[in-house]
Write a protein that holds these residues in place. Structure first.
Motif, PDB file in Angstrom:
ATOM      1  N   ASN A 170      34.155  39.386 -43.362  1.00  0.00           N
ATOM      2  CA  ASN A 170      35.107  39.036 -42.308  1.00  0.00           C
ATOM      3  C   ASN A 170      34.376  38.490 -41.088  1.00  0.00           C
ATOM      4  N   GLY A 171      33.303  39.157 -40.724  1.00  0.00           N
ATOM      5  CA  GLY A 171      32.542  38.738 -39.553  1.00  0.00           C
ATOM      6  C   GLY A 171      31.915  37.367 -39.762  1.00  0.00           C
ATOM      7  N   GLU A 172      31.286  37.198 -40.916  1.00  0.00           N
ATOM      8  CA  GLU A 172      30.576  35.940 -41.188  1.00  0.00           C
ATOM      9  C   GLU A 172      31.546  34.750 -41.161  1.00  0.00           C
ATOM     10  N   ASP A 173      32.764  34.972 -41.656  1.00  0.00           N
ATOM     11  CA  ASP A 173      33.737  33.878 -41.708  1.00  0.00           C
ATOM     12  C   ASP A 173      34.390  33.608 -40.354  1.00  0.00           C
ATOM     13  N   CYS A 174      34.199  34.513 -39.419  1.00  0.00           N
ATOM     14  CA  CYS A 174      34.865  34.338 -38.122  1.00  0.00           C
ATOM     15  C   CYS A 174      33.857  34.171 -36.993  1.00  0.00           C
ATOM     16  N   GLY A 175      32.682  33.691 -37.316  1.00  0.00           N
ATOM     17  CA  GLY A 175      31.726  33.428 -36.233  1.00  0.00           C
ATOM     18  C   GLY A 175      30.317  33.901 -36.522  1.00  0.00           C
ATOM     19  N   GLY A 176      30.169  34.834 -37.458  1.00  0.00           N
ATOM     20  CA  GLY A 176      28.809  35.259 -37.831  1.00  0.00           C
ATOM     21  C   GLY A 176      28.654  36.772 -37.799  1.00  0.00           C
ATOM     22  N   PHE A 177      27.912  37.293 -38.778  1.00  0.00           N
ATOM     23  CA  PHE A 177      27.695  38.737 -38.879  1.00  0.00           C
ATOM     24  C   PHE A 177      26.263  39.030 -38.437  1.00  0.00           C
ATOM     25  N   TYR A 178      26.137  39.609 -37.237  1.00  0.00           N
ATOM     26  CA  TYR A 178      24.801  39.880 -36.696  1.00  0.00           C
ATOM     27  C   TYR A 178      24.689  41.327 -36.230  1.00  0.00           C
ATOM     28  N   PRO A 179      24.391  42.231 -37.160  1.00  0.00           N
ATOM     29  CA  PRO A 179      24.291  43.648 -36.786  1.00  0.00           C
ATOM     30  C   PRO A 179      23.000  43.931 -36.012  1.00  0.00           C
ATOM     31  N   VAL A 180      22.761  45.207 -35.724  1.00  0.00           N
ATOM     32  CA  VAL A 180      21.584  45.565 -34.913  1.00  0.00           C
ATOM     33  C   VAL A 180      20.292  45.138 -35.597  1.00  0.00           C
ATOM     34  N   ASP A 181      19.269  44.940 -34.801  1.00  0.00           N
ATOM     35  CA  ASP A 181      18.000  44.482 -35.365  1.00  0.00           C
ATOM     36  C   ASP A 181      17.241  45.650 -35.998  1.00  0.00           C
ATOM     37  N   GLU A 182      16.137  45.272 -36.639  1.00  0.00           N
ATOM     38  CA  GLU A 182      15.348  46.229 -37.413  1.00  0.00           C
ATOM     39  C   GLU A 182      14.871  47.425 -36.583  1.00  0.00           C
ATOM     40  N   GLN A 183      14.458  47.147 -35.346  1.00  0.00           N
ATOM     41  CA  GLN A 183      13.882  48.239 -34.551  1.00  0.00           C
ATOM     42  C   GLN A 183      14.929  49.294 -34.207  1.00  0.00           C
ATOM     43  N   ASP A 184      16.098  48.828 -33.749  1.00  0.00           N
ATOM     44  CA  ASP A 184      17.159  49.787 -33.424  1.00  0.00           C
ATOM     45  C   ASP A 184      17.583  50.560 -34.666  1.00  0.00           C
ATOM     46  N   LEU A 185      17.600  49.819 -35.760  1.00  0.00           N
ATOM     47  CA  LEU A 185      18.025  50.452 -36.996  1.00  0.00           C
ATOM     48  C   LEU A 185      17.034  51.523 -37.451  1.00  0.00           C
ATOM     49  N   PHE A 186      15.760  51.210 -37.341  1.00  0.00           N
ATOM     50  CA  PHE A 186      14.733  52.189 -37.708  1.00  0.00           C
ATOM     51  C   PHE A 186      14.861  53.419 -36.812  1.00  0.00           C
ATOM     52  N   ASP A 187      15.056  53.170 -35.516  1.00  0.00           N
ATOM     53  CA  ASP A 187      15.171  54.309 -34.597  1.00  0.00           C
ATOM     54  C   ASP A 187      16.335  55.201 -35.002  1.00  0.00           C
ATOM     55  N   MET A 188      17.407  54.567 -35.479  1.00  0.00           N
ATOM     56  CA  MET A 188      18.575  55.333 -35.908  1.00  0.00           C
ATOM     57  C   MET A 188      18.277  56.069 -37.222  1.00  0.00           C
ATOM     58  N   GLU A 189      17.670  55.349 -38.175  1.00  0.00           N
ATOM     59  CA  GLU A 189      17.414  55.939 -39.496  1.00  0.00           C
ATOM     60  C   GLU A 189      16.462  57.130 -39.386  1.00  0.00           C
ATOM     61  N   TYR A 190      15.504  57.029 -38.494  1.00  0.00           N
ATOM     62  CA  TYR A 190      14.504  58.087 -38.372  1.00  0.00           C
ATOM     63  C   TYR A 190      14.713  58.945 -37.129  1.00  0.00           C
ATOM     64  N   TRP A 191      15.952  58.946 -36.635  1.00  0.00           N
ATOM     65  CA  TRP A 191      16.305  59.747 -35.459  1.00  0.00           C
ATOM     66  C   TRP A 191      16.661  61.148 -35.937  1.00  0.00           C
ATOM     67  N   SER A 192      16.058  62.140 -35.347  1.00  0.00           N
ATOM     68  CA  SER A 192      16.250  63.498 -35.859  1.00  0.00           C
ATOM     69  C   SER A 192      17.715  63.930 -35.809  1.00  0.00           C
ATOM     70  N   LEU A 193      18.452  63.485 -34.776  1.00  0.00           N
ATOM     71  CA  LEU A 193      19.849  63.917 -34.664  1.00  0.00           C
ATOM     72  C   LEU A 193      20.714  63.303 -35.755  1.00  0.00           C
ATOM     73  N   GLU A 194      20.335  62.107 -36.202  1.00  0.00           N
ATOM     74  CA  GLU A 194      21.087  61.461 -37.273  1.00  0.00           C
ATOM     75  C   GLU A 194      20.761  62.142 -38.602  1.00  0.00           C
ATOM     76  N   GLN A 195      19.492  62.427 -38.813  1.00  0.00           N
ATOM     77  CA  GLN A 195      19.066  63.111 -40.039  1.00  0.00           C
ATOM     78  C   GLN A 195      19.775  64.461 -40.169  1.00  0.00           C
ATOM     79  N   ALA A 196      20.032  65.086 -39.011  1.00  0.00           N
ATOM     80  CA  ALA A 196      20.654  66.415 -39.038  1.00  0.00           C
ATOM     81  C   ALA A 196      22.063  66.376 -39.601  1.00  0.00           C
TER      82      ALA A 196
END
Ligand SMILES: [Zn+2]
Length: 688
Positions: A401-427
């Motif tokens: 849906n996003g790509e067809d309506c202007g482009g799908f650009y989620p968070v970049d790798e660094q923010d994503l890594f911080d989220m994936e390896y964030w202790s509160l998220e792991q919990a």
């Protein structure tokens, strides 16, 4: 259209049940709104989203205090009640806002220190955002269509176009102190807004009563859905029934992939016997439509619609296109290895950036996009696999849906890594100490009967996912209800032509493969040999021998493809070694099954497949029912209790004892060609 499910009567009843305290009433109605939001998968997925309400309560001294009730971390909105929304004193949270920065550890500590009930669950990590908005009732979701616009490059413009200033736009921050402050500033600059769009993340609505806040959530989501439909013509459906042609291809492919992933996982964990992932196939119209896009491979590298997904799905799927599939198992293995190498590089690169203190998670993919086959969610058990598959479906919807309506650009790798390896998220994840049989798919024949169900339950208690096979639809349904969600089964006559293949295929389609066969179904026909009808003896052989053989064959063929070992377990019988008068028709095929067990142990051993069995005797079940027990006891001139406890230890042997023995054999990782006796002791039937 997302339906508005608010029912005024229901809400009023809940308020009435909550008692006289207005705080309890407000909480009850907010919990109701939360459940309505949680029940709609297009709004909230698997523990995502959170809601809150602000009330006044009295402390122990009778003084009024402002309190924020917010979803407890790990609770699911779909089932939340007042107990799942712990109360935190609001004033100390507001005071924190004057700080320039606040670490996650300090935030969690201060929040816990200010809980009204010290034993309550940890409040959501988005608590400060809820605290800093002044409204009494606040809802936060990650609705699929909201994610589509939250990841547009011109999201702010689009929000203005759709909502004309009624929704504020908050830049991306990790949940916590910074996000809370940023959201409050956006709100305070435009206090007329009725909601906030958090870029690359999700959406909030708020009001001073629960119904208005809920209505706004539904209205906003539908406004965005309308806009997407106008702008791009159509919106991808969230899910659909599995296409049969794709499922047929998946049945061939999933055990191959499962075996490769299991091996890589075992290498990563340095545990030769580590389990393989459980799989959940999605191959509905939505998936087919998505795969028909020309940019699928390019989209596969874009990432996840909200960082909330990353701990369940990783950032990228494993992509197996037609070219890789045509290359056979080696090409699939090479694609998996490339995926693992990329993930490992991503980890190393970002771990260095953050100072090197993180421990790498398993690099094996959690989602696969397989051309012509479907989207597969994978996890340590069927629940995790289902969640990964649900999120993967949500992601392709938001993405297209996003790509067809202007482009799908989620968070970049660094923010994503911080989220994936964030202790509160792991919990948020369940403990990584999985039970012993997590990841094991156990197929049980005769699964609706006493021994079959007790055995299924014993394996399920240790984390296995069960696939039951039973003759009777009713018995099967009852047994599956007893087992609970994420188990499955099929009703069929296991002696029918092709039944084993059909059952095994259904199990593979459901879970991706098989780890353990409990070949349990059986029935006894009686009569002395001299007068025995040939047809009856053959019938007994069909069930008590050939069904064991056909199921063994079909399951062992899956084991061969997975190439990670496996187990065959048989319910033999003491009749196999210790004939009882009139039980020839039962004992003969069971003796053949006893031999089959040893023959298969010999032949399948080099593949790492273990083959064991149980010789049980005198178990109350469909085979030995109450009338039969009565008759046998009477024939011996003893009471039923004495008859049932007629063994060396003078205790009745129950189905659960047989189940425990099956589990014990499954746990005995270096035992094969063994038959364990479960009969309370019977020297005549003792094997050695
Ligand atoms: Zn969120």
């Amino acid at each position: 259209m997302v339906a508005n499910r608010w029912n005024e009567n229901e809400s009023k009843n809940l308020v009435a049940e909550a008692g006289d305290d207005p705080a309890d009433q407000a909480l009850a109605v907010q919990a109701y709104a939360s459940r309505l939001l949680g029940a709609d998968m297009t709004l909230v997925q698997h523990g995502g989203g959170n809601t809150s309400c602000k009330v006044t309560r009295k402390d122990l001294f009778g003084a009024d205090i402002s309190v924020l009730h917010i979803k407890g971390s790990g609770h699911d909105l779909a089932m939340i009640d007042a107990a799942g929304m712990p109360a935190v004193r609001l004033e100390p949270l507001l005071a924190l806002r004057s700080l320039d920065g606040l670490s996650d550890a300090d935030m969690v500590n201060i929040v816990r220190c200010n809980m009204l009930d010290a034993s309550g669950p940890n409040p959501s990590v988005e608590i400060l955002l809820h605290a800093y908005l002044p409204h009494a009732h606040i809802n936060h979701t990650h609705a699929t269509v909201m994610l589509a616009i939250a990841d547009l490059p011109n999201a702010a413009e689009v929000v203005q176009e759709i909502f004309g200033g009624k929704v504020g736009v908050v830049p991306f921050y990790m949940p916590g102190f910074d996000l809370g402050k940023a959201a409050a500033e956006v709100y305070e600059a435009a206090p007329d807004v009725e909601g906030l769009l958090l870029l690359n993340h999700g959406h909030f609505t708020f009001a001073n009563d629960a119904k208005t806040a809920y209505d706004l959530m539904i209205t906003h989501v539908n406004m965005v859905k309308d806009w997407l439909e106008r702008k791009c013509g159509k919106v991808l459906k969230p899910s659909g029934p599995v296409d049969h042609a794709m499922e047929a291809r998946a049945i061939d492919l999933m055990p191959v992939l499962r075996g490769i992933l299991g091996e890589r996982r075992a290498e990563f964990l340095e545990n030769r016997d580590a389990s393989m992932p459980v799989m959940d196939l999605r191959a509905g119209e939505n998936v087919q439509e998505f795969f028909a896009r020309p940019d699928v491979e390019e989209l596969a590298k874009r990432g996840v619609a909200t960082p909330d997904h990353v701990i369940r799905t990783k950032n990228f799927p494993l992509v197996l296109n037609a070219r890789i599939l045509a290359g056979g198992n080696d090409a699939i293995a090479a694609a998996v290895d490339r995926y693992i190498a990329d993930y490992t590089d991503y980890f190393t690169r970002n771990n260095t950036r953050v100072g090197g203190g993180k421990t790498q998670l398993s690099p094996v993919p959690d989602v696969a996009w397989i051309e012509g086959v479907g989207i597969i969610g994978m996890g340590a058990d069927a629940t995790e696999a289902r969640i990964a598959a649900d999120l993967a479906e949500q992601n392709i919807a938001a993405m297209s849906n996003g790509e067809d309506c202007g482009g799908f650009y989620p968070v970049d790798e660094q923010d994503l890594f911080d989220m994936e390896y964030w202790s509160l998220e792991q919990a948020k994840l369940p403990s990584r100490n999985y039970p012993r049989f997590a990841g094991h798919v156990v197929l049980v024949t005769g699964g609706g009967g006493a021994i079959g169900l007790a055995t299924a339950q014993a394996f399920a208690d240790l984390g296995a996912n069960i696939f039951l096979v039973d003759l009777g639809e009713d018995a099967l349904t009852k047994a599956l209800t007893a087992l609970g969600p994420d188990h499955d089964g099929i009703a069929l006559d296991i002696t029918a032509d092709g039944a084993a293949g059909k059952a095994v295929n259904a199990c593979v389609a459901r879970f991706g493969g098989i780890d353990v066969l409990v070949s349990n179904a059986g029935a006894a026909w009686t009569g002395e040999m001299i007068g025995l009808d040939d047809a009856l003896l053959r019938k007994s052989f069909e069930l008590n021998f050939f069904a064991h053989q056909t199921f063994s064959k079909a399951v062992a063929q899956v084991f061969q493809v997975q190439n990670r070992g496996g187990q065959l377990l048989y319910n033999v019988s003491k009749q196999a070694v210790n004939p009882g008068k009139g039980f020839g028709a039962y004992g003969l095929p069971k003796a053949a099954t006893f031999f089959l067990l040893r023959q298969l142990a010999l032949e399948l051993g080099p593949m790492g497949v273990r083959v064991n069995g149980i010789n049980a005797d005198r178990i109350r079940s469909g085979l030995l029912d109450d009338d039969f027990i009565k008759e046998r006891a009477k024939a011996r001139g003893i009471d039923e209790g004495t008859y049932m406890a007629g063994n060396l230890i003078r205790r009745e042997v129950e189905a659960r004892h047989v189940a425990d023995a099956f589990v014990a054999l499954a746990l005995a990782e270096r035992t094969t060609a063994h038959v364990m006796t479960v009969d309370g002791g019977n020297i005549e039937a003792a094997l050695r």
